[in-house]
Design an enzyme around this catalytic site. Structure first.
Site, PDB file in Angstrom:
ATOM      1  N   LYS A   1       0.846  -1.196   0.000  1.00  0.00           N
ATOM      2  CA  LYS A   1       0.000   0.000   0.000  1.00  0.00           C
ATOM      3  C   LYS A   1       0.881   1.246   0.000  1.00  0.00           C
ATOM      4  CE  LYS A   1       0.953   1.417   4.358  1.00  0.00           C
ATOM      5  NZ  LYS A   1       1.567   2.723   4.688  1.00  0.00           N
TER       6      LYS A   1
ATOM      7  N   VAL B   1      11.086  -3.877   3.359  1.00  0.00           N
ATOM      8  CA  VAL B   1      10.741  -3.619   4.763  1.00  0.00           C
ATOM      9  C   VAL B   1      11.189  -2.216   5.162  1.00  0.00           C
ATOM     10  CG1 VAL B   1      10.866  -6.060   5.357  1.00  0.00           C
ATOM     11  CG2 VAL B   1      12.906  -4.635   5.611  1.00  0.00           C
ATOM     12  N   GLN B   2      10.596  -1.706   6.240  1.00  0.00           N
ATOM     13  CA  GLN B   2      10.866  -0.350   6.737  1.00  0.00           C
ATOM     14  C   GLN B   2      10.819   0.660   5.588  1.00  0.00           C
ATOM     15  OE1 GLN B   2      14.379  -0.188   9.269  1.00  0.00           O
ATOM     16  NE2 GLN B   2      13.122  -0.761  11.013  1.00  0.00           N
ATOM     17  N   ALA B   3       9.766   0.530   4.783  1.00  0.00           N
ATOM     18  CA  ALA B   3       9.615   1.389   3.610  1.00  0.00           C
ATOM     19  C   ALA B   3       8.352   2.233   3.664  1.00  0.00           C
ATOM     20  CB  ALA B   3       9.604   0.527   2.340  1.00  0.00           C
ATOM     21  N   GLY B   4       7.413   1.886   4.579  1.00  0.00           N
ATOM     22  CA  GLY B   4       6.130   2.584   4.611  1.00  0.00           C
ATOM     23  C   GLY B   4       5.132   2.017   3.622  1.00  0.00           C
ATOM     24  N   LEU B   5       5.366   0.765   3.186  1.00  0.00           N
ATOM     25  CA  LEU B   5       4.519   0.139   2.163  1.00  0.00           C
ATOM     26  C   LEU B   5       3.645  -0.985   2.720  1.00  0.00           C
ATOM     27  CD1 LEU B   5       7.136  -0.018  -0.747  1.00  0.00           C
ATOM     28  CD2 LEU B   5       5.423   1.753  -0.316  1.00  0.00           C
TER      29      LEU B   5
ATOM     30  N   GLY C   1       4.252  -3.998   4.036  1.00  0.00           N
ATOM     31  CA  GLY C   1       4.519  -5.379   3.631  1.00  0.00           C
ATOM     32  C   GLY C   1       4.168  -6.405   4.690  1.00  0.00           C
TER      33      GLY C   1
ATOM     34  N   ALA D   1       0.402  -6.641   4.959  1.00  0.00           N
ATOM     35  CA  ALA D   1      -0.176  -7.353   3.815  1.00  0.00           C
ATOM     36  C   ALA D   1      -0.021  -8.856   3.986  1.00  0.00           C
ATOM     37  CB  ALA D   1       0.491  -6.890   2.516  1.00  0.00           C
TER      38      ALA D   1
ATOM     39  N   ASP E   1      -2.318  -1.335   9.921  1.00  0.00           N
ATOM     40  CA  ASP E   1      -2.533  -1.426   8.472  1.00  0.00           C
ATOM     41  C   ASP E   1      -3.156  -2.747   8.026  1.00  0.00           C
ATOM     42  OD1 ASP E   1      -1.441   1.104   8.148  1.00  0.00           O
ATOM     43  OD2 ASP E   1       0.570   0.353   7.684  1.00  0.00           O
TER      44      ASP E   1
END
EC number: 2.7.1.148
Length: 290
Positions: A13, A94-98, A100, A103, A135
């Protein structure tokens, strides 16, 4: 033949907008966010097996993995000791704000519910999701959603048009808890324009979203990792990039690009700079069965 394995595609996301609206007595931050599924995914295989819960995900294997914890909660609710093997092919950084990890947890819940012939309703799965992380509820639903509370309360928005995206991630990530602590030192609470987002999304034009892109965590994460600010600034200079924003707590930055061809050209520039780069697009839905 009894099905004993389910495969899922667990989609990442981005936050098209994120405002921190307050802080609860328990320390959690309340927010408003426009959350959007994108076409980068992890592949999850959940198999009925012997010997308790096992989660294989490279260096992120074991009980600390959010998908493992999702399986624990799922089985505990049923009073079941069934063995479960979860294999995760990791593509979302990881640690990207996506989102993961979220999800993957959502996909594990969905796969288990299918394997066990749907013992839980959608509302009950949402309850598990809320316990696992902010999330996870969004990742169960996917698409384009207005999130409030700590991120677990969702309201549908018009589907985003298909938007071409370039995602760029520095080598270093940002720890979400550290980003919120940095926000607490200097940040101010704010709100998003719900009606404005409804109108912009309903227009079907990516250009309409640009003035509304917003992230309260951006200054905090940029203070922790100044490279994020440089990436965003450089990305905005690229031909065809309409707007850019850090997603979530970072460190990934996404650019909204006019055409896929332009997105590929921008990606090539950043690959030459040795950055982690993805060309992708928005999705109308979230996790799907393989």
């Amino acid at each position: 033949m009894i099905r004993n394995q389910v495969e899922m595609f667990a989609y990442a996301k981005i936050n098209l907008a994120l405002a921190i609206t307050g802080r609860r007595p328990d320390g959690y931050h309340e927010l408003e966010s426009v959350m959007q599924s994108i076409g980068i995914y992890d592949r999850i295989r959940v198999t009925l097996a012997e010997g308790g819960i096992q989660c294989s995900c490279g260096e992120w294997s074991g009980p600390e993995n959010l998908a493992y914890r999702a399986a624990e909660a799922f089985l505990s609710g049923l009073g079941s000791s069934q063995g479960i093997h979860i294999d995760i092919e990791k593509n979302i950084p990881v640690q990207a704000g996506l989102g993961g990890g979220s999800a993957d947890a959502a996909a594990a819940l969905q796969a288990l519910n299918k394997l066990f012939k749907e013992p839980y309703t959608e509302e009950e799965l949402k309850s598990f999701a809320a316990q696992l992380g902010a999330d996870v509820a969004f990742c169960l639903k996917g698409g384009t959603q207005w999130a409030t509370g700590v991120g677990e309360e969702l309201k549908g928005l018009p589907h985003a048009p298909k938007i071409n995206l370039v995602l760029i991630k520095p080598d270093q990530g940002v720890n979400t808890a550290e980003a919120y602590r940095a926000f607490d030192q200097e940040g101010k609470f704010s709100h998003l324009d719900y009606a404005g987002w409804q109108e912009a999304l309903a227009s079907g034009r990516a250009e309409s979203l640009i003035p509304l892109l917003y992230n309260d965590l951006e200054p905090a994460s940029m203070k922790l990792l100044p490279e994020i600010a440089w990436v965003k600034e450089e990305l905005m200079k690229q031909n065809g990039c309409l707007g850019a924003l850090m997603s979530g707590s970072g460190s990934a930055v996404f650019g909204i690009v006019q055409t896929e061809e332009q997105a590929e050209k921008i990606a090539a520039i950043w690959r030459e700079r040795n950055y982690h780069v993805w060309v992708t697009h928005t999705m109308e839905r979230g996790n799907i069965y393989g």
